[in-house]
Design a protein around this motif. Structure first.
Motif, PDB file in Angstrom:
ATOM      1  N   MET A   1       0.842  -1.183   0.000  1.00  0.00           N
ATOM      2  CA  MET A   1       0.000   0.000   0.000  1.00  0.00           C
ATOM      3  C   MET A   1       0.884   1.242   0.000  1.00  0.00           C
ATOM      4  O   MET A   1       1.821   1.347   0.779  1.00  0.00           O
ATOM      5  N   TYR A  17      -4.507   9.879   1.122  1.00  0.00           N
ATOM      6  CA  TYR A  17      -5.195   8.687   0.634  1.00  0.00           C
ATOM      7  C   TYR A  17      -4.164   7.631   0.247  1.00  0.00           C
ATOM      8  O   TYR A  17      -2.969   7.908   0.140  1.00  0.00           O
ATOM      9  N   ALA A  18      -4.629   6.405   0.056  1.00  0.00           N
ATOM     10  CA  ALA A  18      -3.724   5.277  -0.219  1.00  0.00           C
ATOM     11  C   ALA A  18      -4.118   4.577  -1.511  1.00  0.00           C
ATOM     12  O   ALA A  18      -5.252   4.685  -1.978  1.00  0.00           O
ATOM     13  N   ARG A  19      -3.158   3.868  -2.079  1.00  0.00           N
ATOM     14  CA  ARG A  19      -3.382   3.068  -3.275  1.00  0.00           C
ATOM     15  C   ARG A  19      -2.683   1.717  -3.096  1.00  0.00           C
ATOM     16  O   ARG A  19      -1.509   1.662  -2.708  1.00  0.00           O
ATOM     17  N   PRO A  20      -3.391   0.616  -3.396  1.00  0.00           N
ATOM     18  CA  PRO A  20      -2.752  -0.701  -3.345  1.00  0.00           C
ATOM     19  C   PRO A  20      -1.683  -0.829  -4.429  1.00  0.00           C
ATOM     20  O   PRO A  20      -1.759  -0.191  -5.476  1.00  0.00           O
ATOM     21  N   VAL A  44       0.659   1.228  -9.268  1.00  0.00           N
ATOM     22  CA  VAL A  44      -0.481   1.114  -8.362  1.00  0.00           C
ATOM     23  C   VAL A  44      -1.705   0.619  -9.119  1.00  0.00           C
ATOM     24  O   VAL A  44      -1.784   0.701 -10.347  1.00  0.00           O
ATOM     25  N   THR A  45      -2.665   0.094  -8.369  1.00  0.00           N
ATOM     26  CA  THR A  45      -3.835  -0.504  -8.999  1.00  0.00           C
ATOM     27  C   THR A  45      -4.785   0.531  -9.586  1.00  0.00           C
ATOM     28  O   THR A  45      -5.440   0.291 -10.598  1.00  0.00           O
ATOM     29  N   ASP A  46      -4.855   1.701  -8.950  1.00  0.00           N
ATOM     30  CA  ASP A  46      -5.775   2.748  -9.387  1.00  0.00           C
ATOM     31  C   ASP A  46      -5.001   4.035  -9.661  1.00  0.00           C
ATOM     32  O   ASP A  46      -3.952   4.274  -9.062  1.00  0.00           O
ATOM     33  N   ILE A  48      -3.491   7.735  -9.635  1.00  0.00           N
ATOM     34  CA  ILE A  48      -3.212   8.694  -8.572  1.00  0.00           C
ATOM     35  C   ILE A  48      -3.974   9.979  -8.886  1.00  0.00           C
ATOM     36  O   ILE A  48      -3.936  10.475 -10.003  1.00  0.00           O
TER      37      ILE A  48
END
Length: 227
Positions: A1, A17-20, A44-46, A48
């Motif tokens: 993360m 905020y965080a991103r996997p 990252v999965t999503d 930024i």
């Protein structure tokens, strides 16, 4: 993360905020013994989301004159004065790029520095990056342009702020082509082909690699906090 927009470790704000993590892309020739090719990328999965507190940083192109870059800043949540606890609130320090020829002098780093790294700090004792700052950014502003460029990634040092031993940073400029290749469509296809032919990695991981891998993208996220 991965966490973005963070200023205080113990308290996340509304702008944090965080991103996997989807994938870690390590440099193929990284050597933990010599710290050469100490750089990696994180996918990252999503996407930024850019805000007033999270902004991209420019990559240093080959012809960018370091002499035109002021101020230069390093940042992190590392130890203060090399002892005690890590900082809870993000710390930043303005430093100067020091020519490698000077840093390679006998009473400095004694010829141990290659062209893959940058030397930055103060010629004499002064504020410096410190323990647990590894992976953080070294960014410099182009005079009159209003843009920060990432020149380095905090790598290693002999103590903190010691006389004739400034901090050492991975030189981002040396890896621009590698970064562009790995983030291109062709690079993604190559990575996919490589991973499909490799056995799953062992459970035991190299902590030095993890530190620098996580640091590269964290460095990009930190820039917005002092632009």
């Amino acid at each position: 993360m991965l966490v973005f927009g963070l200023e205080q470790i113990s308290r996340f704000s509304k702008d944090t905020y965080a991103r996997p993590v989807a994938e870690v892309i390590k440099h193929e020739n990284y050597n933990p013994d010599t710290e050469s090719n100490d750089i990696a990328l994180i996918k990252v999965t999503d996407p930024i989301v850019f805000t007033d507190f999270v902004q991209p940083v420019c990559l240093q192109y080959q012809k960018l004159d370091i002499a035109e870059l002021k101020p230069c800043v390093t940042a992190g949540w590392g130890m203060v004065e090399g002892k005690g606890r890590r900082a809870d609130v993000l710390q930043e320090q303005e430093i100067s790029i020091i020519p490698t020829a000077i840093c390679n002098q006998g009473d400095w780093h004694n010829g141990s520095l290659s062209d893959q790294v940058l030397c930055a700090g103060f010629k004499w004792a002064g504020p410096d990056r410190c323990q647990t700052d590894s992976g953080g950014p070294l960014v410099c502003k182009v005079l009159g342009a209003g843009k920060f460029y990432q020149l380095g990634i905090t790598n290693w040092g002999l103590g903190c702020g010691h006389k004739v031993h400034p901090g050492i940073y991975t030189s981002v400029r040396k890896y621009i082509e590698w970064i562009e290749w790995k983030t291109s469509k062709l690079g993604e296809m190559q990575l996919g082909a490589e991973s499909s032919h490799k056995a799953p990695p062992p459970e035991k991981k190299n902590s030095a690699i993890r530190s620098q891998v996580s640091g590269f993208l964290t460095a990009i996220g930190l820039v917005s906090l002092f632009i």
